[in-house]
Design a protein around this motif. Structure first.
Motif, PDB file in Angstrom:
ATOM      1  N   LEU A 130       0.823  -1.210   0.000  1.00 34.61           N
ATOM      2  CA  LEU A 130       0.000   0.000   0.000  1.00 34.61           C
ATOM      3  C   LEU A 130       0.860   1.265   0.000  1.00 34.61           C
ATOM      4  N   SER A 131       2.005   1.194   0.635  1.00 31.53           N
ATOM      5  CA  SER A 131       2.873   2.371   0.704  1.00 31.53           C
ATOM      6  C   SER A 131       3.381   2.786  -0.676  1.00 31.53           C
ATOM      7  N   ARG A 132       3.374   1.840  -1.621  1.00 36.81           N
ATOM      8  CA  ARG A 132       3.838   2.157  -2.978  1.00 36.81           C
ATOM      9  C   ARG A 132       2.736   2.789  -3.839  1.00 36.81           C
ATOM     10  N   LEU A 133       1.509   2.787  -3.341  1.00 33.57           N
ATOM     11  CA  LEU A 133       0.386   3.334  -4.116  1.00 33.57           C
ATOM     12  C   LEU A 133       0.260   4.844  -3.982  1.00 33.57           C
ATOM     13  N   TYR A 134       0.792   5.399  -2.881  1.00 37.38           N
ATOM     14  CA  TYR A 134       0.579   6.817  -2.596  1.00 37.38           C
ATOM     15  C   TYR A 134       1.608   7.249  -1.561  1.00 37.38           C
ATOM     16  N   ASN A 135       1.932   8.499  -1.565  1.00 36.26           N
ATOM     17  CA  ASN A 135       2.895   9.016  -0.591  1.00 36.26           C
ATOM     18  C   ASN A 135       2.176   9.350   0.720  1.00 36.26           C
ATOM     19  N   PHE A 136       1.785   8.301   1.446  1.00 38.90           N
ATOM     20  CA  PHE A 136       1.068   8.495   2.705  1.00 38.90           C
ATOM     21  C   PHE A 136       1.991   9.117   3.757  1.00 38.90           C
ATOM     22  N   ALA A 137       1.439  10.063   4.516  1.00 37.88           N
ATOM     23  CA  ALA A 137       2.223  10.671   5.600  1.00 37.88           C
ATOM     24  C   ALA A 137       2.508   9.652   6.699  1.00 37.88           C
ATOM     25  N   GLU A 138       1.530   8.783   6.959  1.00 38.32           N
ATOM     26  CA  GLU A 138       1.683   7.726   7.965  1.00 38.32           C
ATOM     27  C   GLU A 138       0.838   6.540   7.510  1.00 38.32           C
ATOM     28  N   ILE A 139       1.233   5.344   7.918  1.00 38.25           N
ATOM     29  CA  ILE A 139       0.388   4.155   7.763  1.00 38.25           C
ATOM     30  C   ILE A 139       0.257   3.533   9.142  1.00 38.25           C
ATOM     31  N   ILE A 140      -0.986   3.468   9.640  1.00 35.28           N
ATOM     32  CA  ILE A 140      -1.222   3.034  11.025  1.00 35.28           C
ATOM     33  C   ILE A 140      -2.207   1.871  11.047  1.00 35.28           C
ATOM     34  N   PRO A 141      -1.767   0.692  11.495  1.00 33.61           N
ATOM     35  CA  PRO A 141      -2.718  -0.400  11.708  1.00 33.61           C
ATOM     36  C   PRO A 141      -3.462  -0.189  13.021  1.00 33.61           C
ATOM     37  N   LEU A 142      -4.753  -0.477  13.035  1.00 39.12           N
ATOM     38  CA  LEU A 142      -5.509  -0.275  14.266  1.00 39.12           C
ATOM     39  C   LEU A 142      -6.699  -1.210  14.320  1.00 39.12           C
ATOM     40  N   ALA A 143      -7.263  -1.320  15.503  1.00 39.94           N
ATOM     41  CA  ALA A 143      -8.499  -2.071  15.729  1.00 39.94           C
ATOM     42  C   ALA A 143      -9.396  -1.155  16.559  1.00 39.94           C
ATOM     43  N   VAL A 144     -10.299  -0.479  15.886  1.00 37.70           N
ATOM     44  CA  VAL A 144     -11.081   0.574  16.543  1.00 37.70           C
ATOM     45  C   VAL A 144     -11.890   0.034  17.710  1.00 37.70           C
ATOM     46  N   LEU A 145     -12.543  -1.099  17.527  1.00 32.62           N
ATOM     47  CA  LEU A 145     -13.474  -1.585  18.546  1.00 32.62           C
ATOM     48  C   LEU A 145     -12.789  -1.936  19.867  1.00 32.62           C
ATOM     49  N   ASN A 146     -11.514  -2.343  19.812  1.00 36.28           N
ATOM     50  CA  ASN A 146     -10.832  -2.607  21.085  1.00 36.28           C
ATOM     51  C   ASN A 146      -9.844  -1.508  21.466  1.00 36.28           C
ATOM     52  N   GLY A 147      -9.878  -0.400  20.701  1.00 35.74           N
ATOM     53  CA  GLY A 147      -9.086   0.779  21.069  1.00 35.74           C
ATOM     54  C   GLY A 147      -7.625   0.725  20.690  1.00 35.74           C
ATOM     55  N   HIS A 148      -7.209  -0.309  19.965  1.00 34.47           N
ATOM     56  CA  HIS A 148      -5.792  -0.470  19.632  1.00 34.47           C
ATOM     57  C   HIS A 148      -5.320   0.630  18.687  1.00 34.47           C
ATOM     58  N   ASN A 149      -4.330   1.389  19.111  1.00 37.92           N
ATOM     59  CA  ASN A 149      -3.649   2.429  18.327  1.00 37.92           C
ATOM     60  C   ASN A 149      -4.466   3.704  18.105  1.00 37.92           C
ATOM     61  N   LEU A 150      -5.573   3.872  18.790  1.00 37.15           N
ATOM     62  CA  LEU A 150      -6.329   5.129  18.642  1.00 37.15           C
ATOM     63  C   LEU A 150      -5.510   6.314  19.152  1.00 37.15           C
ATOM     64  N   ASP A 151      -4.768   6.126  20.233  1.00 37.88           N
ATOM     65  CA  ASP A 151      -3.911   7.202  20.738  1.00 37.88           C
ATOM     66  C   ASP A 151      -2.844   7.584  19.714  1.00 37.88           C
ATOM     67  N   THR A 152      -2.348   6.595  18.991  1.00 35.70           N
ATOM     68  CA  THR A 152      -1.357   6.868  17.950  1.00 35.70           C
ATOM     69  C   THR A 152      -1.955   7.725  16.844  1.00 35.70           C
ATOM     70  N   VAL A 153      -3.193   7.418  16.464  1.00 35.60           N
ATOM     71  CA  VAL A 153      -3.872   8.220  15.434  1.00 35.60           C
ATOM     72  C   VAL A 153      -3.987   9.667  15.883  1.00 35.60           C
ATOM     73  N   LEU A 154      -4.444   9.875  17.111  1.00 31.15           N
ATOM     74  CA  LEU A 154      -4.621  11.241  17.617  1.00 31.15           C
ATOM     75  C   LEU A 154      -3.295  11.999  17.662  1.00 31.15           C
ATOM     76  N   SER A 155      -2.257  11.357  18.172  1.00 32.27           N
ATOM     77  CA  SER A 155      -0.974  12.055  18.294  1.00 32.27           C
ATOM     78  C   SER A 155      -0.386  12.372  16.929  1.00 32.27           C
ATOM     79  N   CYS A 156      -0.566  11.477  15.958  1.00 30.95           N
ATOM     80  CA  CYS A 156      -0.045  11.742  14.608  1.00 30.95           C
ATOM     81  C   CYS A 156      -0.802  12.884  13.947  1.00 30.95           C
ATOM     82  N   VAL A 157      -2.121  12.886  14.080  1.00 26.94           N
ATOM     83  CA  VAL A 157      -2.919  13.947  13.460  1.00 26.94           C
ATOM     84  C   VAL A 157      -2.517  15.305  14.021  1.00 26.94           C
ATOM     85  N   LYS A 158      -2.313  15.368  15.325  1.00 26.66           N
ATOM     86  CA  LYS A 158      -1.952  16.641  15.965  1.00 26.66           C
ATOM     87  C   LYS A 158      -0.676  17.228  15.353  1.00 26.66           C
ATOM     88  N   ASN A 159       0.244  16.369  14.944  1.00 24.61           N
ATOM     89  CA  ASN A 159       1.501  16.851  14.370  1.00 24.61           C
ATOM     90  C   ASN A 159       1.316  17.587  13.052  1.00 24.61           C
TER      91      ASN A 159
END
Length: 295
Positions: A142-171
């Motif tokens: 997927l990283s070769r399809l577009y110049n993504f600023a970040e690629i973050i795996p997450l599992a919304v329903l169990n809260g996995h990596n939601l804090d990472t999403v918030l901290s990255c967006v803030k930057n």
């Protein structure tokens, strides 16, 4: 807060239908403002959710899922809503799921091709991947399809990596004063949220029994003492759909009303008296002018 060191910006959440965009918004905010169901295209409107923490305010914009079928005015309006949102945001969250990247995902990516803001790719539902060792090669593809600023795996329903999403967006947010009061969580009215909660219960309880030609109008939203009196009109396209929603001896409509009322009481923090009616209004989903009044 207007301190020049504060940060504030608009963050669009985009993706094909049913990848978890509305669920992501609700979990990031810690409160339900966007309805969800397993049925694709549940979200029809542009929903704004406001997250404020410290000197940062994120104005999230949940959007309908982009999809290929545009035969009806409803579908065309939903796709136009997404493309319109992308014109004026500071960050984009592009949500996909598991190890899937199909034609509709590519359609979303194509829509992002002309924008000049950071795009974060969020791979949702990684908890449903049987062989986790497949995830890293998928991320690399997927990283070769577009110049993504970040690629973050997450599992919304169990809260996995939601804090990472918030901290990255803030930057990636620009400096600037807040656009909304710190205690405000959405720009949508209580009447709108009430209508959406009713529509969610219809979609969840009836699933594939009904097509998308169902909408809800709030005819009365009135506070009387400690009680909110809400009257909801459910509009369907055909007489047979009306009977499906009402159910035998009115049991289905009663079940929908009970579930919606309980969610409303949590959302509005008041006792709610909810009355529902069902009315046939043929062709509403293909009436562009009528749809504009419902959005």
């Amino acid at each position: 807060m207007t301190d020049v060191t504060s940060r504030c910006g608009f963050v669009a959440i985009v993706g094909r239908p049913n990848v978890g965009k509305s669920t992501l918004l609700n979990h990031l905010l810690g409160q339900k403002i966007s309805i969800t169901s397993r049925k694709p295209q549940t979200t029809r409107h542009r929903i704004t959710g406001v997250y404020t923490e410290g000197n940062t305010q994120l104005v999230f914009v949940d959007t309908p899922g982009l999809h290929k079928e545009q035969h009806k005015a409803l579908n065309r309006l939903m796709n136009a809503t997404v493309l319109d949102v992308l014109k004026d945001v500071d960050v984009v969250l592009f949500v996909v799921e598991r190890l899937v990247f199909n034609d509709e995902d590519q359609m979303v990516l194509d829509a992002l091709s002309g924008i000049k803001v950071p795009v974060l790719l969020l791979i949702n539902k990684i908890d449903q991947i049987d062989r986790r060792e497949k995830l890293l090669p998928h991320m690399e593809r997927l990283s070769r399809l577009y110049n993504f600023a970040e690629i973050i795996p997450l599992a919304v329903l169990n809260g996995h990596n939601l804090d990472t999403v918030l901290s990255c967006v803030k930057n990636y947010l620009p400096e600037g004063g807040f656009l909304y009061p710190e205690d405000q969580i959405t720009d949508r009215s209580s009447r709108f949220l009430a209508a959406e909660l009713i529509r969610e219960k219809i979609t969840r309880q009836l699933g594939d029994e009904l097509p998308y030609e169902v909408t809800v109008e709030i005819e009365k939203f009135e506070q009387q003492g400690a009680v909110l009196h809400i009257h909801g009109l459910i509009l369907v396209d055909k007489a047979g759909q009306k009977q499906i929603i009402i159910g035998r001896d009115g049991e289905r409509l009663k079940s929908i009303g009970t579930a919606a009322r309980l969610d409303m009481e949590r959302a509005f923090e008041h006792k709610v008296m909810l009355n529902l009616w069902v009315k046939v209004k043929s062709g509403w989903a293909d009436d562009e002018r009528a749809l504009q009044s419902l959005s």
